[in-house]
Design a protein around this motif. Structure first.
Motif, PDB file in Angstrom:
ATOM      1  N   LEU A 166     -25.799  18.324 -16.006  1.00 33.23           N
ATOM      2  CA  LEU A 166     -27.023  18.442 -16.798  1.00 33.23           C
ATOM      3  C   LEU A 166     -27.678  19.800 -16.587  1.00 33.23           C
ATOM      4  N   PHE A 172     -33.092  10.422 -19.339  1.00 32.84           N
ATOM      5  CA  PHE A 172     -32.654  11.814 -19.156  1.00 32.84           C
ATOM      6  C   PHE A 172     -33.655  12.819 -19.718  1.00 32.84           C
ATOM      7  N   VAL A 185     -23.593   5.895 -17.317  1.00 30.46           N
ATOM      8  CA  VAL A 185     -24.141   7.243 -17.199  1.00 30.46           C
ATOM      9  C   VAL A 185     -23.067   8.264 -17.543  1.00 30.46           C
ATOM     10  N   ASP A 210     -34.536  15.660 -17.160  1.00 31.18           N
ATOM     11  CA  ASP A 210     -34.433  17.070 -17.552  1.00 31.18           C
ATOM     12  C   ASP A 210     -35.784  17.777 -17.411  1.00 31.18           C
ATOM     13  N   THR A 238     -28.195   3.207 -24.920  1.00 35.77           N
ATOM     14  CA  THR A 238     -28.248   4.644 -25.153  1.00 35.77           C
ATOM     15  C   THR A 238     -29.688   5.136 -25.297  1.00 35.77           C
ATOM     16  N   LEU A 255     -31.139   5.382 -21.804  1.00 38.00           N
ATOM     17  CA  LEU A 255     -30.652   6.565 -21.082  1.00 38.00           C
ATOM     18  C   LEU A 255     -31.203   7.853 -21.690  1.00 38.00           C
ATOM     19  N   PHE A 263     -22.555   8.516 -21.287  1.00 41.71           N
ATOM     20  CA  PHE A 263     -23.699   9.189 -21.914  1.00 41.71           C
ATOM     21  C   PHE A 263     -23.649  10.699 -21.673  1.00 41.71           C
ATOM     22  N   VAL A 264     -23.424  11.085 -20.423  1.00 38.69           N
ATOM     23  CA  VAL A 264     -23.472  12.510 -20.073  1.00 38.69           C
ATOM     24  C   VAL A 264     -22.256  13.239 -20.647  1.00 38.69           C
ATOM     25  N   ARG A 315     -22.830  14.130 -24.111  1.00 42.72           N
ATOM     26  CA  ARG A 315     -23.789  15.230 -24.267  1.00 42.72           C
ATOM     27  C   ARG A 315     -23.160  16.582 -23.981  1.00 42.72           C
TER      28      ARG A 315
END
Lengths: 193, 193
Positions: free
Chosen positions: B142, A9, B177, A13, A2, A5, B180-181, B184
């Motif tokens: 994202l 990200f 991934v 971003d 984590t 990642l 994780f996403v 979020r």
């Protein structure tokens, strides 16, 4: 996993901001200026399409990687038009600081890998970097030509300046491409002389 | 040589128009919609950064090539938002015709190579294509998240729809991934419920 990642990200971003960095050249229909993200995509496509113009030592997969990340520093340092007089040392220092911050968002070994690719591109010495630089230099000529002059008009550029500022660098990596593109754009400068 | 370069530059000039194809998702600061050229650059960077999330059979250099060219058909066929109800067969036919015309600008053997990469991406069966599709699907989440909702608001999207339309495909190629996403973006849908 984590943490890794999260770092990756944070970088993905942040680099979204390259879409807001405007270049001196227009897009082909002259409706607006090109941004550095779409420029980076376009020259990566140049590399794929013009791969057979590269010398035998060039690895196109590394050229693609360089071209995709070469302008990311502009998020902090801005784009410096080639035909605008500027302090090269000052701009280089800004770009170094930008590379530290932006690539530094990544996990350490990726940050080092991306930084090494960017340094290699900037040094313009390896066969991969020389070919990559050729494509980065030649694409704006096609954009200016398609859009009716673009930054050539804004900066009152002559064909001699094109030869010295652009041609010399494109020739090093892609001599046939230079001959082809120069023949295409030269008539613009005859007309405007 | 000149004929070959003429064909290659006809293609490179034409694909400039991808910079004018607007997607449903905004750029991160929500100032405008993202175009398909800068989107293609961004997901190519996703592939470079998230390469270690790919399975052992995935060749990142081929993934990069697929991602760089996968949206070029939108120059003729337009971008079809994933959350907009549409006739999939009709859109597929438009994209096939676009691929014929656009890749057909290239020298024959390059046209065939690019077309094969695009067909492989569309089929979403090979390990390279499955990973590439994961990145193409996950990036808009994202973008929507960063910009405060984006096309989720425009199309009144639920988390269940995200799971079925996006999650299933991202999970196939990049399961970590996706975890994780999803973690979020999920709070956005709690708030708007």
């Amino acid at each position: 996993m984590t943490d890794r990642l999260t770092a990756q990200f944070a970088f993905l971003d942040e680099i979204d901001r390259l879409k807001g960095v405007l270049r001196a050249t227009p897009i082909g229909d002259n409706s607006r200026r090109e941004n550095s993200a779409e420029h980076s995509w376009h020259i990566a496509m140049y590399a794929l399409v013009l791969a057979d113009q590269a010398g035998p030592d060039v690895r196109i997969d590394r050229v693609l990687q360089m071209l995709l990340l070469h302008d990311i520093v502009e998020i902090d340092a801005g784009d410096m038009p080639i035909h605008l007089a500027h302090d090269a040392a000052e701009q280089a220092a800004k770009e170094e600081a930008a590379a530290d911050r932006l690539f530094g968002l990544l996990p350490a070994e990726q940050a080092a890998m991306f930084r090494a690719l960017w340094d290699e591109f900037e040094a313009a010495e390896s066969p991969d970097a020389v070919f990559a630089k050729s494509l980065d230099r030649v694409q704006p000529l096609l954009q200016n030509h398609a859009s009716g002059g673009g930054s050539w008009i804004d900066y009152d550029v002559t064909l001699d300046q094109i030869d010295s500022r652009v041609g010399a660098k494109v020739k090093r990596g892609a001599p046939n491409v230079w001959d082809f593109v120069r023949a295409r754009v030269a008539p613009f400068f005859d007309r405007s002389a």
